[in-house]
Scaffold this active site. Structure first.
Site, PDB file in Angstrom:
ATOM      1  N   ASP A  17      76.973 -35.315  41.810  1.00 42.51           N
ATOM      2  CA  ASP A  17      76.976 -34.056  42.554  1.00 42.51           C
ATOM      3  C   ASP A  17      77.034 -34.384  44.041  1.00 42.51           C
ATOM      4  O   ASP A  17      76.261 -35.214  44.521  1.00 42.51           O
ATOM      5  CB  ASP A  17      75.716 -33.256  42.226  1.00 42.51           C
ATOM      6  CG  ASP A  17      75.777 -31.819  42.710  1.00 42.51           C
ATOM      7  OD1 ASP A  17      76.203 -31.589  43.854  1.00 42.51           O
ATOM      8  OD2 ASP A  17      75.385 -30.930  41.941  1.00 42.51           O
ATOM      9  N   ASN A  77      73.714 -23.460  33.486  1.00 40.63           N
ATOM     10  CA  ASN A  77      73.547 -22.061  33.885  1.00 40.63           C
ATOM     11  C   ASN A  77      74.770 -21.233  33.483  1.00 40.63           C
ATOM     12  O   ASN A  77      75.896 -21.720  33.556  1.00 40.63           O
ATOM     13  CB  ASN A  77      73.364 -21.972  35.403  1.00 40.63           C
ATOM     14  CG  ASN A  77      72.200 -22.796  35.893  1.00 40.63           C
ATOM     15  OD1 ASN A  77      71.166 -22.864  35.251  1.00 40.63           O
ATOM     16  ND2 ASN A  77      72.373 -23.442  37.033  1.00 40.63           N
ATOM     17  N   GLN A 129      74.535 -19.743  38.217  1.00 39.02           N
ATOM     18  CA  GLN A 129      75.848 -20.386  38.136  1.00 39.02           C
ATOM     19  C   GLN A 129      76.650 -20.023  39.384  1.00 39.02           C
ATOM     20  O   GLN A 129      76.782 -18.846  39.719  1.00 39.02           O
ATOM     21  CB  GLN A 129      76.590 -19.943  36.875  1.00 39.02           C
ATOM     22  CG  GLN A 129      77.900 -20.685  36.664  1.00 39.02           C
ATOM     23  CD  GLN A 129      78.615 -20.283  35.375  1.00 39.02           C
ATOM     24  OE1 GLN A 129      78.267 -19.314  34.721  1.00 39.02           O
ATOM     25  NE2 GLN A 129      79.616 -21.061  35.013  1.00 39.02           N
ATOM     26  N   HIS A 146      79.343 -26.553  33.186  1.00 32.79           N
ATOM     27  CA  HIS A 146      78.918 -27.902  33.556  1.00 32.79           C
ATOM     28  C   HIS A 146      77.441 -28.054  33.249  1.00 32.79           C
ATOM     29  O   HIS A 146      76.701 -27.088  33.207  1.00 32.79           O
ATOM     30  CB  HIS A 146      79.222 -28.204  35.027  1.00 32.79           C
ATOM     31  CG  HIS A 146      78.679 -27.213  35.992  1.00 32.79           C
ATOM     32  ND1 HIS A 146      79.210 -25.944  36.160  1.00 32.79           N
ATOM     33  CD2 HIS A 146      77.645 -27.293  36.858  1.00 32.79           C
ATOM     34  CE1 HIS A 146      78.526 -25.302  37.088  1.00 32.79           C
ATOM     35  NE2 HIS A 146      77.561 -26.096  37.530  1.00 32.79           N
ATOM     36  N   HIS A 148      74.006 -30.176  34.345  1.00 31.14           N
ATOM     37  CA  HIS A 148      73.357 -30.995  35.367  1.00 31.14           C
ATOM     38  C   HIS A 148      72.365 -31.951  34.715  1.00 31.14           C
ATOM     39  O   HIS A 148      71.593 -31.548  33.849  1.00 31.14           O
ATOM     40  CB  HIS A 148      72.568 -30.115  36.346  1.00 31.14           C
ATOM     41  CG  HIS A 148      73.404 -29.202  37.158  1.00 31.14           C
ATOM     42  ND1 HIS A 148      73.871 -29.544  38.411  1.00 31.14           N
ATOM     43  CD2 HIS A 148      73.847 -27.948  36.923  1.00 31.14           C
ATOM     44  CE1 HIS A 148      74.565 -28.535  38.902  1.00 31.14           C
ATOM     45  NE2 HIS A 148      74.569 -27.560  38.019  1.00 31.14           N
TER      46      HIS A 148
END
Length: 137
Positions: free
Chosen positions: A32, A88, A95, A101, A103
């Site tokens: 990230d 999310n 989101q 995606h 995390h």
């Protein structure tokens, strides 16, 4: 399948650079660029799905083993006290990029990462709540 205006689809196609920590035929896991903690990884399905509701069952079945593999590597790399695995769906849930995606967040005692919520009181109508949900399964 790609979405033309999706930042994660652009990362997956190489239009936007990223730092890859894992890749297979279905997923790419990248660091990230705005991490909550050192070692914060994002797992991206290579096929675009905006959220869990659009994700094909086959991809859903494959993503958790990838998350486990990456979480294990992050835990070993940073000797962290814990790991959050977050996904999310929708703005109300946090989101911000509408390409599903996952995390992987390394956690340490007394860190400043905040993914907590206040626990409510146990509802008296648990059976009714269960039936409301079961009606759609």
């Amino acid at each position: 399948m790609r979405e033309e205006n999706c930042i994660f689809c652009k990362i997956l196609s190489g239009e936007i650079p990223s730092t890859t920590v894992y890749e297979d035929q279905d997923f790419k896991a990248i660091l990230d660029v705005n991490p909550a903690a050192r070692g914060h990884v994002i797992i991206l399905p290579k096929n675009h799905a905006a959220n869990i509701f659009e994700l094909p069952d086959e991809d859903a079945a494959k993503i958790m083993p990838v998350a486990k593999k990456i979480a294990t590597a992050v835990k070993k790399a940073y000797n962290c006290d814990g790991i959050n695995i977050l996904q999310n769906n929708g703005e109300a849930a946090g989101q911000t990029v509408f390409h599903l995606h996952v995390h992987i967040l390394p956690r340490f005692k007394n860190d400043t990462v905040n993914v907590n919520w206040l626990q409510g009181e146990m509802p008296e109508d648990l059976d009714l709540i269960a039936e409301e949900i079961k009606a759609y399964l």
